[in-house]
Design a protein around this motif. Structure first.
Motif, mmCIF file in Angstrom:
data_model
loop_
_atom_site.group_PDB
_atom_site.id
_atom_site.type_symbol
_atom_site.label_atom_id
_atom_site.label_comp_id
_atom_site.label_asym_id
_atom_site.label_seq_id
_atom_site.Cartn_x
_atom_site.Cartn_y
_atom_site.Cartn_z
ATOM 1 N N GLU A 30 0.909 -1.261 0.075
ATOM 2 C CA GLU A 30 0.161 0.033 0.014
ATOM 3 C C GLU A 30 0.830 1.269 -0.051
ATOM 4 O O GLU A 30 0.568 2.204 -0.710
ATOM 5 C CB GLU A 30 -1.104 0.051 1.178
ATOM 6 C CG GLU A 30 -2.258 -1.026 1.120
ATOM 7 C CD GLU A 30 -3.218 -0.706 1.918
ATOM 8 O OE1 GLU A 30 -3.786 0.413 1.603
ATOM 9 O OE2 GLU A 30 -3.717 -1.476 2.651
ATOM 10 N N VAL A 31 1.896 1.281 0.794
ATOM 11 C CA VAL A 31 3.069 2.390 0.760
ATOM 12 C C VAL A 31 3.599 2.678 -0.743
ATOM 13 O O VAL A 31 3.804 3.778 -1.113
ATOM 14 C CB VAL A 31 3.832 2.136 1.805
ATOM 15 C CG1 VAL A 31 5.086 3.334 1.850
ATOM 16 C CG2 VAL A 31 3.198 2.194 3.184
ATOM 17 N N VAL A 32 3.892 1.385 -1.311
ATOM 18 C CA VAL A 32 4.399 1.646 -2.399
ATOM 19 C C VAL A 32 3.625 2.458 -3.647
ATOM 20 O O VAL A 32 3.798 3.166 -4.136
ATOM 21 C CB VAL A 32 5.021 0.261 -3.197
ATOM 22 C CG1 VAL A 32 5.345 0.495 -4.736
ATOM 23 C CG2 VAL A 32 6.181 -0.286 -2.201
ATOM 24 N N ALA A 33 2.202 1.846 -3.419
ATOM 25 C CA ALA A 33 1.145 2.300 -4.191
ATOM 26 C C ALA A 33 0.883 3.685 -4.078
ATOM 27 O O ALA A 33 0.737 4.537 -5.063
ATOM 28 C CB ALA A 33 -0.044 1.505 -4.048
ATOM 29 N N ARG A 34 0.932 4.316 -2.772
ATOM 30 C CA ARG A 34 1.009 5.678 -2.580
ATOM 31 C C ARG A 34 1.940 6.316 -3.037
ATOM 32 O O ARG A 34 1.669 7.393 -3.602
ATOM 33 C CB ARG A 34 0.827 5.785 -0.874
ATOM 34 C CG ARG A 34 0.149 6.838 -0.580
ATOM 35 C CD ARG A 34 -0.217 6.956 1.025
ATOM 36 N NE ARG A 34 -0.667 5.653 1.550
ATOM 37 C CZ ARG A 34 -0.168 5.259 2.735
ATOM 38 N NH1 ARG A 34 0.764 5.662 3.394
ATOM 39 N NH2 ARG A 34 -0.815 4.098 3.243
#
Ligand code: FDP
Length: 334
Positions: A30-34
């Motif tokens: 999720e952090v990578v996607a953000r």
């Protein structure tokens, strides 16, 4: 698809129902996607965001860095360093590894990325992207570059984001390949394709043809036969596409099949290839395999290559299974 499934929901379901991913890996993705959303915004602003042009610096591989290479690298580090899910990161744009600072908790994962793939296309408004790969840190105290030197079949997640007419995130956690499209109004990635499949056969190849005279015999033979079309041994015509950003070329192949080639060439015989094993070939190779395709160096499966250094390079043939196997056969016959 009538139900709108966000990336968050998809990952929660992967964690809950299938037990594919632990909570920490879900958080990491999720952090990578953000971070991808932030990079996408900067890419979209183009000249207005001050991200175009050269940074006038060189990376470890002696390549000129673009401003956007550096911006995307910083965005990914800032977004990922504090969450407690990572032990360290490695990037195509950094000499050594980036260890999560002591002020943050250390997690068990290692993240590798090419923050901005297809740099030569940034200034001309052609699709570019970021590619990432996740490994588990081997047990033991501390973390070192040696911990990253694991073959690609040990990846636990891999993906890429294409910044093109749409911003698209493509992901595998070892259970097929899913694609998400960024809904800009909502600010979230929405599932737009599941179980992506690469057809076994193809009639389209992607290669930088201007290098043909420098290739070795098996690659010349393969391309030469494609070029002969219906009149040659393949008995069918082939089309060619070369965007020149690996993410965009691989995305096309995942969507409609084809084969991508970046072979060794005799201009720099000591270099096994142009592309990087850890930041490009391994994540793309795993995604393609998860979609039913194949990924080879010509001599072995890419995911079985044992890396000896962080910035290792490799020859890459990936895409439709029967085409990649044919190239590997031409190598074994040569
Ligand atoms: P680029 O040099 O623009 O960063 O990662 C290297 C890469 O792009 C790939 O994205 C792309 O497939 C390839 O190199 C393009 O190479 P050519 O310059 O030979 O076309």
């Amino acid at each position: 698809m009538n139900k709108r499934i966000s990336l968050t929901r998809y990952l929660v379901e992967q964690q809950r129902m299938d037990g594919h991913i632990p909570a920490q890996l879900r958080l990491l993705l999720e952090v990578v996607a953000r971070a991808c959303k932030r990079i996408s915004l900067t890419v979209n602003k183009g000249a207005l965001g001050g991200g175009l042009g050269s940074a006038e610096t060189e990376n470890i591989q002696g390549e000129m860095q673009k401003k956007l290479d550096i911006i995307a690298n910083e965005v990914l580090i800032e977004a990922n360093e504090w969450g407690g899910h990572l032990a360290a990161m490695a990037s195509e744009e950094m000499d050594g590894i980036y260890i999560v600072p002591n002020r943050y908790p250390q997690g068990e994962y290692l993240l590798m990325f090419d923050p901005l793939d297809g740099s030569s296309n940034i200034d001309v408004n052609v699709s570019i992207g970021m590619i990432f790969s996740v490994l588990i840190k081997p047990e033991g105290p501390g973390v070192s570059a040696q911990d990253f030197l694991q073959p690609g079949h040990q990846q636990v997640a891999a993906g890429y984001c294409v910044f093109g007419p749409q911003t698209t995130l493509v992901l595998t956690v070892g259970d097929g390949v899913a694609m998400f499209t960024l809904d800009r109004e909502q600010g979230s990635f929405i599932l737009t394709a599941e179980n992506m499949r690469v057809p076994d056969d193809a009639q389209e190849f992607a290669v930088n043809m201007s290098n043909m005279r420098h290739w070795d015999t098996p690659v010349k033979r393969y391309i030469d036969e494609c070029l002969q079309g219906k009149d040659g041994p393949r008995g069918k015509d082939f089309n060619m596409r070369w965007v020149g950003s690996m993410v965009a070329d691989v995305h096309r192949i995942l969507t409609r099949g084809g084969v991508f080639l970046y072979p060794w060439d005799q201009r720099e015989p000591e270099k096994p290839g142009k592309l990087r094993l850890m930041y490009e070939a391994n994540p793309m190779g795993w995604l393609i395999e998860q979609a039913g395709g194949a990924a080879s160096t010509g001599k072995q499966r890419i995911l079985d290559v044992q890396p000896t250094k962080l910035h290792e390079r490799v020859s890459v043939f990936l895409g439709s299974k029967n085409e990649v196997e044919r190239i590997a056969r031409y190598y074994s016959e040569a």
